[in-house]
Design a protein around this motif. Structure first.
Motif, PDB file in Angstrom:
ATOM      1  N   ARG A  26      -6.097   4.756   2.304  1.00 37.16           N
ATOM      2  CA  ARG A  26      -7.172   6.054   2.371  1.00 37.16           C
ATOM      3  C   ARG A  26      -8.256   7.039   2.906  1.00 37.16           C
ATOM      4  NH1 ARG A  26      -8.291   3.433  -2.963  1.00 37.16           N
ATOM      5  NH2 ARG A  26      -5.828   3.129  -4.274  1.00 37.16           N
ATOM      6  N   SER A  28       1.005  14.899  -1.540  1.00 34.00           N
ATOM      7  CA  SER A  28       0.445  13.029  -1.537  1.00 34.00           C
ATOM      8  C   SER A  28       0.216  12.937  -2.806  1.00 34.00           C
ATOM      9  CB  SER A  28      -0.572  12.759  -0.127  1.00 34.00           C
ATOM     10  OG  SER A  28      -2.436  13.490  -0.725  1.00 34.00           O
ATOM     11  N   MET A  83      -4.648  -1.116   2.506  1.00 30.20           N
ATOM     12  CA  MET A  83      -4.864   0.238   0.493  1.00 30.20           C
ATOM     13  C   MET A  83      -5.980   1.587   1.150  1.00 30.20           C
ATOM     14  SD  MET A  83      -3.269   0.192  -2.929  1.00 30.20           S
ATOM     15  CE  MET A  83      -2.599  -1.150  -2.856  1.00 30.20           C
ATOM     16  N   MET A 113      -7.534  -5.572  -5.954  1.00 29.44           N
ATOM     17  CA  MET A 113      -8.218  -4.222  -5.281  1.00 29.44           C
ATOM     18  C   MET A 113      -9.036  -3.831  -6.017  1.00 29.44           C
ATOM     19  SD  MET A 113      -5.827  -1.899  -3.890  1.00 29.44           S
ATOM     20  CE  MET A 113      -4.504  -2.579  -3.263  1.00 29.44           C
ATOM     21  N   GLU A 151     -12.143  16.928   1.283  1.00 31.89           N
ATOM     22  CA  GLU A 151     -10.482  15.990   0.943  1.00 31.89           C
ATOM     23  C   GLU A 151      -9.643  16.584   2.091  1.00 31.89           C
ATOM     24  OE1 GLU A 151     -10.164  14.058  -3.257  1.00 31.89           O
ATOM     25  OE2 GLU A 151     -11.795  14.422  -3.523  1.00 31.89           O
ATOM     26  N   SER A 171     -16.175   7.175   6.745  1.00 30.34           N
ATOM     27  CA  SER A 171     -16.545   5.690   6.731  1.00 30.34           C
ATOM     28  C   SER A 171     -16.162   4.856   5.737  1.00 30.34           C
ATOM     29  CB  SER A 171     -18.432   5.331   6.194  1.00 30.34           C
ATOM     30  OG  SER A 171     -18.642   5.550   5.225  1.00 30.34           O
ATOM     31  N   SER A 172     -15.823   5.274   4.986  1.00 31.83           N
ATOM     32  CA  SER A 172     -14.743   4.771   3.526  1.00 31.83           C
ATOM     33  C   SER A 172     -14.167   5.558   3.263  1.00 31.83           C
ATOM     34  CB  SER A 172     -15.726   3.449   2.728  1.00 31.83           C
ATOM     35  OG  SER A 172     -15.911   4.252   1.493  1.00 31.83           O
ATOM     36  N   ALA A 225       0.439  -0.703   0.026  1.00 30.35           N
ATOM     37  CA  ALA A 225       0.048  -0.110  -0.195  1.00 30.35           C
ATOM     38  C   ALA A 225       0.509   1.078   0.204  1.00 30.35           C
ATOM     39  CB  ALA A 225      -1.384  -0.177   1.060  1.00 30.35           C
ATOM     40  N   THR A 259      -5.142  15.050   2.628  1.00 28.58           N
ATOM     41  CA  THR A 259      -4.778  13.842   2.764  1.00 28.58           C
ATOM     42  C   THR A 259      -3.748  13.043   3.228  1.00 28.58           C
ATOM     43  OG1 THR A 259      -2.982  15.510   2.115  1.00 28.58           O
ATOM     44  CG2 THR A 259      -4.296  14.477  -0.319  1.00 28.58           C
ATOM     45  N   ALA A 260      -3.178  12.337   3.161  1.00 25.97           N
ATOM     46  CA  ALA A 260      -2.641  11.284   4.810  1.00 25.97           C
ATOM     47  C   ALA A 260      -1.216  12.383   5.633  1.00 25.97           C
ATOM     48  CB  ALA A 260      -2.365  10.166   4.328  1.00 25.97           C
ATOM     49  N   ARG A 314      -0.285  16.711   5.597  1.00 24.65           N
ATOM     50  CA  ARG A 314      -0.767  18.215   5.980  1.00 24.65           C
ATOM     51  C   ARG A 314      -0.970  17.586   7.745  1.00 24.65           C
ATOM     52  NH1 ARG A 314      -4.408  19.633   0.886  1.00 24.65           N
ATOM     53  NH2 ARG A 314      -3.263  19.875  -0.404  1.00 24.65           N
ATOM     54  N   THR A 319     -20.331   2.664  -1.525  1.00 26.55           N
ATOM     55  CA  THR A 319     -18.917   2.895  -0.544  1.00 26.55           C
ATOM     56  C   THR A 319     -19.305   1.558  -0.015  1.00 26.55           C
ATOM     57  OG1 THR A 319     -19.427   4.072   1.051  1.00 26.55           O
ATOM     58  CG2 THR A 319     -17.797   4.884  -0.284  1.00 26.55           C
ATOM     59  N   ASP A 356     -14.269   5.902  -0.574  1.00 27.65           N
ATOM     60  CA  ASP A 356     -14.540   6.881  -1.465  1.00 27.65           C
ATOM     61  C   ASP A 356     -16.330   7.815  -0.787  1.00 27.65           C
ATOM     62  OD1 ASP A 356     -13.527   5.620  -3.041  1.00 27.65           O
ATOM     63  OD2 ASP A 356     -14.670   4.119  -3.270  1.00 27.65           O
ATOM     64  N   ALA A 357     -16.276   8.156   0.618  1.00 30.03           N
ATOM     65  CA  ALA A 357     -17.244   9.221   1.103  1.00 30.03           C
ATOM     66  C   ALA A 357     -17.451  10.174   1.442  1.00 30.03           C
ATOM     67  CB  ALA A 357     -17.531   8.287   2.744  1.00 30.03           C
ATOM     68  N   LYS A 358     -18.399  10.880   0.836  1.00 27.12           N
ATOM     69  CA  LYS A 358     -18.350  12.120  -0.105  1.00 27.12           C
ATOM     70  C   LYS A 358     -19.217  12.994   1.414  1.00 27.12           C
ATOM     71  CE  LYS A 358     -16.826  12.390  -3.796  1.00 27.12           C
ATOM     72  NZ  LYS A 358     -16.838  11.303  -3.821  1.00 27.12           N
ATOM     73  N   PHE A 359     -20.139  11.788   2.396  1.00 23.86           N
ATOM     74  CA  PHE A 359     -20.537  12.895   4.103  1.00 23.86           C
ATOM     75  C   PHE A 359     -20.022  12.013   4.939  1.00 23.86           C
ATOM     76  CE2 PHE A 359     -22.940  13.762   0.096  1.00 23.86           C
ATOM     77  CZ  PHE A 359     -23.269  14.969   0.011  1.00 23.86           C
ATOM     78  N   GLU A 408     -19.312   0.390   4.748  1.00 26.45           N
ATOM     79  CA  GLU A 408     -20.187   0.335   5.895  1.00 26.45           C
ATOM     80  C   GLU A 408     -21.699   0.566   6.092  1.00 26.45           C
ATOM     81  OE1 GLU A 408     -17.418   1.756   5.702  1.00 26.45           O
ATOM     82  OE2 GLU A 408     -16.264   1.090   7.055  1.00 26.45           O
ATOM     83  N   ARG A 409     -21.851   0.891   4.209  1.00 23.98           N
ATOM     84  CA  ARG A 409     -23.165   1.713   4.474  1.00 23.98           C
ATOM     85  C   ARG A 409     -23.975   0.858   3.223  1.00 23.98           C
ATOM     86  NH1 ARG A 409     -22.451   6.798   0.886  1.00 23.98           N
ATOM     87  NH2 ARG A 409     -21.635   7.921   2.131  1.00 23.98           N
ATOM     88  N   GLU A 417     -22.720   6.817  -6.870  1.00 22.88           N
ATOM     89  CA  GLU A 417     -20.781   6.667  -6.163  1.00 22.88           C
ATOM     90  C   GLU A 417     -21.115   5.817  -4.287  1.00 22.88           C
ATOM     91  OE1 GLU A 417     -16.997   8.295  -6.559  1.00 22.88           O
ATOM     92  OE2 GLU A 417     -17.657   9.265  -8.227  1.00 22.88           O
TER      93      GLU A 417
END
Lengths: 291, 291, 291, 291
Positions: free
Chosen positions: C254, B269, C250, D250, C284, C268-269, B247, C286-287, C290, D286, C271-274, D289-290, D284
């Protein structure tokens, strides 16, 4: 499927000769899209496997004594079959010499030459030479390489990761030399088999690759302690090339999925937005199902 | 290629001295961009390999007796060559002392010192000291480290994953201590080699890393059952650091691909949208082909 | 760093007691942010390592005979230190019983109990009981677990991949049972050690995990052929959990990078937007750099 | 959870029969959503484990002599239980024959047939046949396969990577044949066990998979050198399938997370923007969790 580009490693510039029969033969012998072409491949694959089995079994004394004549018959049947195949390949390509010196051409030659050479050697010849010649036939297994149309992606990934793999191999090489010498210093006079540095280095390789024969093993407490550290190091360090290669395969897989709609060029990388060949905007395509 | 930043681990602040000849030598000795610089590197690499081979072969009694004088000549030839190289490196940098105490400076010293020290030791000296000294020369293999310009990415990935690898190593350490003690309890009196806890722990390491010498192996049914569980555990747990490192390499690879067009700073990143140094919007660039 | 949420596996609901001295002690003993807290941790870690070393060395006859009194002194010094530590922990938390039955509370008890119990056992007691008691002290190594603040991410990744790992383990279990029985059928009467099915299954585990002691190895041609297939299977199948875990780490990495600006909840994952807790739109982030 | 599609490998088109009792039985026997269905599964799983343990222990002479009657009772109890289970399964499905010839139907038959067959064999029968029959019962372990609802994702990933894994296996196969023959040439007359090519190939497999029994090990310097290269090759090459599979898992994990809101079809790939079945725009979603 006619116009798809040949995999890179097969691009030896081979073309069928000008005559119609050459074109027909070429389709059967070099391609696998027609039923005849597939049947040809299957027969050849079976012959290769049979031939390898014969070479291997011939080395077992009891089998050689009981089934010698049968093995000889198989051997000559396969040699004649491979000779016919080689001649046919030469006959149907436009430039026979070019095929003859290509990788698979050389494999074909190595597959049949030893049998013929053994014929011309007088009986009094050194057994070792004949034996080596006969065993050379085992390289026939490389004829299987023709069927590896998927190998291209892997070779590309290996080529991309090569500089990093080299770093890894250098680290391994240095570690093995230093650790082997260290173990010679520690265990050298304990009579446990670490008699000289080359042997100690051999032991370090056996240990770091986690093979662990046990023919040489440390007996002193300090030697066992050092050996334990070497094992943990060897166990841990394999993660480095694995990680590098995984990352490369994944980015390679994404890159391969995107092609330029304008010119058919593959995307230069997974994140490319424009075609590196013609500058057209790349649409996003997806890998498996849409093909 | 003149102005590209040096890889991190070489940033020892070395600069050529003020004189023109120092600059010219520096280019040949410390860099590999000119034909002369490349030739210098190749000669040095060959000398290192030859030297290591000589050290290793010298430890084999039969070779030492047959080829002793030749090995001695090679040894001194290489020592003089490395001495000349070290003096040249010191001569052409601006601050010789700084080079002398850097990692590669110390490697250079360790590469030549043992040969000179052995000269001044009287013949009656302990053989063990001389032998250890001679074997120290094996560290010359570290001189190869200079050629690992790709090592930087790997070191960065290792540094990022270090905290997680530490967790993994602690889990392994605790498991090995507890499992080794357990096996001592189970097998301790069966005479199968689990004579004390350090030996049992050594066996646990040999088993968990899947090396498996077989010099110590459980003989009781309960011992075999416990050993089987330990093997499965050791076999399964290697996936943990592999996953972590994979990863990291992948996210590192993406991050390295994007640089700020305004100030040249690498993206902080893989998902960064703005430069972390100057705040300019980052354009997406791709890794390999566009360089 | 005061208000960051505790790692999940430490969330035992511990709070310092109401008195000021309890709060001060709690900071030193349970936290590592103050210099005193760090010093406390370092001393404890050293004591654990010393204690484990003493337990291990005591099992070596020659060391026990030569250094017995010293080992006994170390043993009692460490037992008293750990007793004081345990009492202090109980004293400064609000609900001592709750700590006493938590994982680390039980580890603390197991760390000191054996020494005291051994005191009350009459000399005529079975040596086996005393010996087992003394070795129980090796579980002190688990006290190191307190320092694994990074373990949380790994535990989460393991929990997510658990259903798939279970599939993998079931496949391995079924393979081992069937292959072990098969080898018993093939090699059972060749006298090569495959005397019964449990032993054959043990051999199958030793082979599939690539440990390979060599204490049991097939001798018949058919047995060697079957063993070769088992080895290739075991070598190939490790890629399955490795791939699963790599993918999970991986996507976990993220996911961990994004936190809700409104409530601090982790995404929550990946790709979560909310935010899954308060519904605010996630920015967004970054890991690494920052933070 | 009623209407979720069955995992692919269970889609044998089984439906409960028309009667109400068939439907009720079907829910208990084939599904695991009701308490009764779960209890049924747990009892069956326990019976499988007990049965396998009995088969294995019966092969140990000392246990067979001491506990023979108990093992026989367990054996017949489990055979009757499995017979009843099989009859019940046949009774409650709409098309019993279809179940009978499905994979799990055949496993059920193999689980009970050997015990009944052994009854009808006269005592004078060859012991080998009876023994093999009795051991066939070990395939009962496959009945566990029913509980692997997660296996589907893994099978899909394996199917996608199969072409590349085939390339890898072919490379391994060719390497092993050539390297085994080479070692036979080098070590064949040193008396170290490389007596014929099949044995040398067996050794090459033992070495490349890092199992390393040590029953055959090279003794000549050249043989050790070649063996070291083979080990390093085997150690390095495992990264290839690992990388391929990691990448596939993945991309598979991402793909599985997105489903069409309009028709429920899974996204054709991780990057798909529109449903490949109905053309609706994909939202999209995820993964974990959802759900």
């Amino acid at each position: 499927m006619d116009h798809r580009p040949q995999p890179e490693y097969l691009e030896t510039g081979l073309r069928p000769g000008p005559h119609a029969w050459q074109h027909a033969w070429y389709e059967v012998i070099f391609e696998a899209e027609t039923p005849a072409g597939k049947a040809f491949d299957v027969v050849l694959l079976a012959a290769i496997v049979l031939s390898i089995a014969a070479v291997m079994l011939e080395s077992v004394r009891s089998i050689r004594e009981a089934w010698g004549p049968l093995l000889l018959a198989i051997e000559w049947g396969i040699t004649l079959l491979f000779t016919a195949e080689f001649v046919a390949r030469l006959a149907c390509v436009a430039r026979p010499l070019r095929y003859g010196v290509s990788f698979f051409g050389l494999v074909d030659i190595v597959s049949i030459l030893p049998s013929y050479l053994a014929l011309f050697l007088p009986g009094g010849q050194s057994f070792a030479i004949i034996r080596t010649l006969r065993l050379l036939r085992v390289f026939r297994v490389l004829k299987m390489g023709r069927h590896l149309s998927e190998a291209n992606t892997l070779l590309t990934a290996l080529r991309h990761t090569w500089p990093k793999i080299t770093v890894f191999l250098t680290v391994i090489f240095c570690s093995i030399v230093i650790l082997g010498t260290l173990m010679y210093l520690i265990e050298g006079r304990s009579g446990s088999g670490f008699d000289d540095i080359p042997t100690s280095v051999y032991w370090a390789i056996v240990t770091m690759t986690t093979v662990g024969y046990g023919d040489i093993a440390p007996v002193t407490p300090l030697g066992k302690f050092a050996a334990a550290l070497i094992m943990l190091f060897g166990y841990a360090i394999i993660i480095v090339p694995t990680g590098i290669f995984s990352a490369e395969v994944m980015s390679g897989a994404r890159s391969a999925a995107t092609k330029c709609a304008a010119c058919g060029q593959r995307a230069s990388s997974a994140d490319a937005k424009f075609c590196s060949a013609c500058g057209a905007k790349l649409e996003e395509r997806t890998a498996d199902e849409r093909r």
